[in-house]
Design an enzyme around this catalytic site. Sequence first.
Site, mmCIF file in Angstrom:
data_model
loop_
_atom_site.group_PDB
_atom_site.id
_atom_site.type_symbol
_atom_site.label_atom_id
_atom_site.label_comp_id
_atom_site.label_asym_id
_atom_site.label_seq_id
_atom_site.Cartn_x
_atom_site.Cartn_y
_atom_site.Cartn_z
ATOM 1 N N ASN A 12 66.269 7.755 -36.059
ATOM 2 C CA ASN A 12 67.178 8.875 -36.343
ATOM 3 C C ASN A 12 66.617 10.094 -35.628
ATOM 4 O OD1 ASN A 12 68.754 10.906 -37.368
ATOM 5 N ND2 ASN A 12 67.938 10.797 -39.456
ATOM 6 N N TRP A 13 67.234 10.403 -34.525
ATOM 7 C CA TRP A 13 66.708 11.490 -33.693
ATOM 8 C C TRP A 13 66.956 12.884 -34.267
ATOM 9 C CZ3 TRP A 13 67.192 10.921 -27.672
ATOM 10 C CH2 TRP A 13 66.324 9.902 -27.263
ATOM 11 N N LYS A 14 67.802 12.948 -35.275
ATOM 12 C CA LYS A 14 68.182 14.265 -35.817
ATOM 13 C C LYS A 14 68.587 15.175 -34.657
ATOM 14 C CE LYS A 14 65.275 13.305 -39.694
ATOM 15 N NZ LYS A 14 64.575 13.785 -40.873
ATOM 16 N N HIS A 101 73.276 11.371 -44.901
ATOM 17 C CA HIS A 101 71.842 11.685 -44.837
ATOM 18 C C HIS A 101 71.565 12.884 -45.743
ATOM 19 C CE1 HIS A 101 67.973 13.005 -43.298
ATOM 20 N NE2 HIS A 101 67.826 11.786 -42.820
ATOM 21 N N GLU A 103 69.934 15.447 -45.339
ATOM 22 C CA GLU A 103 70.055 16.761 -44.684
ATOM 23 C C GLU A 103 71.519 17.181 -44.594
ATOM 24 O OE1 GLU A 103 67.726 15.684 -41.249
ATOM 25 O OE2 GLU A 103 65.984 15.491 -42.563
ATOM 26 N N GLU A 173 66.372 6.566 -48.917
ATOM 27 C CA GLU A 173 65.469 7.579 -48.382
ATOM 28 C C GLU A 173 65.152 8.614 -49.457
ATOM 29 O OE1 GLU A 173 65.634 7.968 -43.798
ATOM 30 O OE2 GLU A 173 67.217 9.208 -44.635
ATOM 31 N N GLY A 179 60.108 13.426 -43.702
ATOM 32 C CA GLY A 179 59.433 14.426 -42.874
ATOM 33 C C GLY A 179 58.205 15.052 -43.509
ATOM 34 N N SER A 219 59.124 9.075 -43.706
ATOM 35 C CA SER A 219 57.746 9.104 -43.194
ATOM 36 C C SER A 219 57.228 7.734 -42.748
ATOM 37 C CB SER A 219 56.802 9.735 -44.226
ATOM 38 O OG SER A 219 57.144 11.097 -44.421
ATOM 39 N N GLY A 240 62.639 8.710 -38.686
ATOM 40 C CA GLY A 240 62.987 10.005 -38.115
ATOM 41 C C GLY A 240 61.960 10.451 -37.104
ATOM 42 N N GLY A 241 61.003 11.259 -37.555
ATOM 43 C CA GLY A 241 60.012 11.882 -36.674
ATOM 44 C C GLY A 241 59.340 10.923 -35.703
HETATM 45 P P1 PGA Z 1 61.188 10.848 -41.269
HETATM 46 O O1 PGA Z 1 62.784 10.974 -41.388
HETATM 47 O O2 PGA Z 1 60.885 9.476 -40.754
HETATM 48 O O3 PGA Z 1 60.808 11.928 -40.292
HETATM 49 O O4 PGA Z 1 60.638 11.083 -42.615
HETATM 50 C C1 PGA Z 1 63.550 9.911 -41.845
HETATM 51 C C2 PGA Z 1 64.997 10.315 -41.905
HETATM 52 O O5 PGA Z 1 65.288 11.474 -42.208
HETATM 53 O O6 PGA Z 1 65.883 9.499 -41.658
#
Ligand code: PGA
Length: 261
Positions: A12-14, A101, A103, A173, A179, A219, A240-241
Amino acid sequence: MFPEKKTIVIGNWKMHGSLQSNEIFLEKLLSTLEDLNSADFFCGIALPAIYLFQFSSRLDNAPFFIGAQNVAQWEEPGAFTGEINAMMLAEFDCKFSIVGHSERRKYFGETDKLVAKKASNLLKSGIIPLVCVGEGQQEREKGSAIHFVKNQIDEIASCLGSDLLKKCNFAYEPIWAIGTGNVAKESDIVEMHGAVKELLVQIMGEVPAQNISLLYGGSVNAENVLSIVDQENVDGILVGGASVSMETFGKLLEKLAGRRQ
Ligand code: PGA
């Protein structure tokens, strides 16, 4: 659906990427996947929609899939400035899309009802919805995490109906793990995934429920990935990250490939 019996790895590149860095990432991803071609994982990257075209033009027989991170709540073209509907995403080889998501829920006020509508729009365009659910810190501390997540799924199920729900996949999640570097405990992941699978069986019956993939996100990185994907009822991961650069994502893929050798 996502392929069964494969560990699903979705990046997930956000809000990350640039034309130039994407090219470098693509080259490295393709060569890494070629080197690891015996591995039985399924790899997808959820891109900012503006980059779908760049990736889609390079996908010829590539062993990975591209997806989106969001879709409009409206199905048909219309006066919705700035929005992108599912039909548009489908034109660019978009095979799946994240919906709900945390966010999006936090910054854009997305509710379970809206998430269900978006999932339904995606399905009409042949795109697999990857529906995110997960509790906050407060619910975790109060001991109501499972109740909270089951409520989210119940609400989405009641809006979508079980026939459409059968075609969705889910990512658990926990918000406090996204994150932060605080990955959920293995026992908590197993407990939550077990509870979600049980709920899905209740809603739609054993066979369709077993076909739904349930990913863990929060994470995940090359260091902890193996201890997560080998847990019961964990069908894959949403990263994500650690997915935005091939330095970290490549290491994670190598770990997954290595575990079966
Ligand atoms: P993260 O993000 O791996 O940076 O914790 C996961 C996500 O938001 O899908």
